[in-house]
Motif scaffolding. Structure first.
Motif, PDB file in Angstrom:
ATOM      1  N   SER A 105       0.818  -1.238   0.070  1.00  0.00           N
ATOM      2  CA  SER A 105       0.098   0.194   0.090  1.00  0.00           C
ATOM      3  C   SER A 105       0.837   1.242   0.042  1.00  0.00           C
ATOM      4  O   SER A 105       0.625   2.184  -0.734  1.00  0.00           O
ATOM      5  CB  SER A 105      -0.910   0.080   0.992  1.00  0.00           C
ATOM      6  OG  SER A 105      -2.009  -1.063   1.017  1.00  0.00           O
TER       7      SER A 105
ATOM      8  N   LYS B 296       2.560   1.609  -3.384  1.00  0.00           N
ATOM      9  CA  LYS B 296       1.314   2.172  -4.259  1.00  0.00           C
ATOM     10  C   LYS B 296       1.176   3.603  -4.271  1.00  0.00           C
ATOM     11  O   LYS B 296       0.886   4.236  -5.221  1.00  0.00           O
ATOM     12  CB  LYS B 296       0.080   1.200  -4.564  1.00  0.00           C
ATOM     13  CG  LYS B 296       0.236  -0.159  -4.916  1.00  0.00           C
ATOM     14  CD  LYS B 296      -1.051  -1.031  -4.717  1.00  0.00           C
ATOM     15  CE  LYS B 296      -0.781  -2.442  -5.095  1.00  0.00           C
ATOM     16  NZ  LYS B 296      -2.107  -3.086  -5.172  1.00  0.00           N
ATOM     17  N   ALA B 297       0.977   4.178  -2.980  1.00  0.00           N
ATOM     18  CA  ALA B 297       0.671   5.461  -2.804  1.00  0.00           C
ATOM     19  C   ALA B 297       1.896   6.355  -3.150  1.00  0.00           C
ATOM     20  O   ALA B 297       1.579   7.474  -3.822  1.00  0.00           O
ATOM     21  CB  ALA B 297       0.697   5.556  -1.158  1.00  0.00           C
ATOM     22  N   CYS B 298       3.145   5.927  -3.085  1.00  0.00           N
ATOM     23  CA  CYS B 298       4.154   6.634  -3.510  1.00  0.00           C
ATOM     24  C   CYS B 298       4.313   6.724  -4.989  1.00  0.00           C
ATOM     25  O   CYS B 298       4.456   7.840  -5.325  1.00  0.00           O
ATOM     26  CB  CYS B 298       5.810   5.972  -2.952  1.00  0.00           C
ATOM     27  SG  CYS B 298       5.918   6.051  -1.029  1.00  0.00           S
ATOM     28  N   GLU B 299       3.970   5.543  -5.681  1.00  0.00           N
ATOM     29  CA  GLU B 299       3.729   5.509  -7.130  1.00  0.00           C
ATOM     30  C   GLU B 299       2.737   6.622  -7.568  1.00  0.00           C
ATOM     31  O   GLU B 299       3.086   7.254  -8.472  1.00  0.00           O
ATOM     32  CB  GLU B 299       3.466   4.096  -7.739  1.00  0.00           C
ATOM     33  CG  GLU B 299       4.621   3.125  -7.555  1.00  0.00           C
ATOM     34  CD  GLU B 299       4.490   1.758  -8.024  1.00  0.00           C
ATOM     35  OE1 GLU B 299       3.165   1.597  -8.643  1.00  0.00           O
ATOM     36  OE2 GLU B 299       5.147   1.055  -8.260  1.00  0.00           O
ATOM     37  N   LEU B 300       1.603   6.664  -7.006  1.00  0.00           N
ATOM     38  CA  LEU B 300       0.433   7.474  -7.289  1.00  0.00           C
ATOM     39  C   LEU B 300       1.016   8.765  -7.067  1.00  0.00           C
ATOM     40  O   LEU B 300       0.629   9.767  -8.064  1.00  0.00           O
ATOM     41  CB  LEU B 300      -0.832   7.276  -6.435  1.00  0.00           C
ATOM     42  CG  LEU B 300      -1.801   8.087  -6.679  1.00  0.00           C
ATOM     43  CD1 LEU B 300      -2.371   7.828  -8.383  1.00  0.00           C
ATOM     44  CD2 LEU B 300      -2.912   7.726  -5.569  1.00  0.00           C
ATOM     45  N   LEU B 301       1.723   9.311  -6.016  1.00  0.00           N
ATOM     46  CA  LEU B 301       2.077  10.537  -5.899  1.00  0.00           C
ATOM     47  C   LEU B 301       3.125  10.793  -6.869  1.00  0.00           C
ATOM     48  O   LEU B 301       3.160  11.859  -7.336  1.00  0.00           O
ATOM     49  CB  LEU B 301       2.710  10.881  -4.589  1.00  0.00           C
ATOM     50  CG  LEU B 301       3.210  12.037  -4.120  1.00  0.00           C
ATOM     51  CD1 LEU B 301       2.143  13.193  -4.085  1.00  0.00           C
ATOM     52  CD2 LEU B 301       3.733  12.149  -2.913  1.00  0.00           C
ATOM     53  N   GLN B 302       3.967   9.892  -7.308  1.00  0.00           N
ATOM     54  CA  GLN B 302       5.070  10.311  -8.350  1.00  0.00           C
ATOM     55  C   GLN B 302       4.387  10.546  -9.630  1.00  0.00           C
ATOM     56  O   GLN B 302       4.795  11.601 -10.167  1.00  0.00           O
ATOM     57  CB  GLN B 302       6.033   9.040  -8.653  1.00  0.00           C
ATOM     58  CG  GLN B 302       6.853   9.333  -9.662  1.00  0.00           C
ATOM     59  CD  GLN B 302       8.231  10.483  -9.130  1.00  0.00           C
ATOM     60  OE1 GLN B 302       8.490  10.146  -8.031  1.00  0.00           O
ATOM     61  NE2 GLN B 302       8.030  11.550  -9.940  1.00  0.00           N
ATOM     62  N   THR B 303       3.197   9.948 -10.062  1.00  0.00           N
ATOM     63  CA  THR B 303       2.396  10.210 -11.253  1.00  0.00           C
ATOM     64  C   THR B 303       1.882  11.749 -11.251  1.00  0.00           C
ATOM     65  O   THR B 303       1.798  12.369 -12.070  1.00  0.00           O
ATOM     66  CB  THR B 303       1.562   9.065 -11.439  1.00  0.00           C
ATOM     67  OG1 THR B 303       1.980   7.821 -11.498  1.00  0.00           O
ATOM     68  CG2 THR B 303       0.522   9.246 -12.465  1.00  0.00           C
ATOM     69  N   ALA B 304       1.432  11.755  -9.911  1.00  0.00           N
ATOM     70  CA  ALA B 304       0.609  13.229  -9.938  1.00  0.00           C
ATOM     71  C   ALA B 304       1.589  14.430  -9.983  1.00  0.00           C
ATOM     72  O   ALA B 304       1.486  15.204 -10.669  1.00  0.00           O
ATOM     73  CB  ALA B 304      -0.153  13.290  -8.534  1.00  0.00           C
TER      74      ALA B 304
ATOM     75  N   CYS C 152      10.001   8.233   0.494  1.00  0.00           N
ATOM     76  CA  CYS C 152       9.606   7.151  -0.175  1.00  0.00           C
ATOM     77  C   CYS C 152      10.784   6.477  -0.621  1.00  0.00           C
ATOM     78  O   CYS C 152      10.667   5.374  -1.194  1.00  0.00           O
ATOM     79  CB  CYS C 152       8.570   7.403  -1.260  1.00  0.00           C
ATOM     80  SG  CYS C 152       6.928   7.508  -0.708  1.00  0.00           S
TER      81      CYS C 152
END
Length: 89
Positions: A26, A29-37, A58
């Protein structure tokens, strides 16, 4: 003896501890989502800086410097600076 006055902090600690127990993937995944944003979203300069701090935590060592660059360009976009200043960084 557990009185209501002592029970409340213990209960709060248990509840907060339960909130931080996440499955292993989790946080990743949150770090990946933040990187995309951070890479794709149009955000205010302060948001870029905050995202850079979190991404550095992260495990992305270059995230803070990249966030400072993005924040500079976001300031220029908002009329608070010049893109030439950002390119000089």
């Amino acid at each position: 003896m557990l009185t209501p006055l002592r029970l409340v902090p213990i209960t709060m600690a248990l509840l907060l501890g339960a909130c931080t127990a996440l499955p292993d993937d989790s946080a990743h995944k949150a770090c990946e989502l933040l990187q995309t944003a951070a890479d794709e979203a149009v955000m205010a300069p302060a948001w870029h800086l905050q995202a850079g701090e979190v991404l550095q935590a992260c495990g992305h060592p270059e995230a803070r410097a990249a966030a400072e660059d993005r924040a500079c360009y976001a300031s220029a976009r908002d009329g608070h600076g010049d893109r030439a200043e950002c390119e000089a960084l």
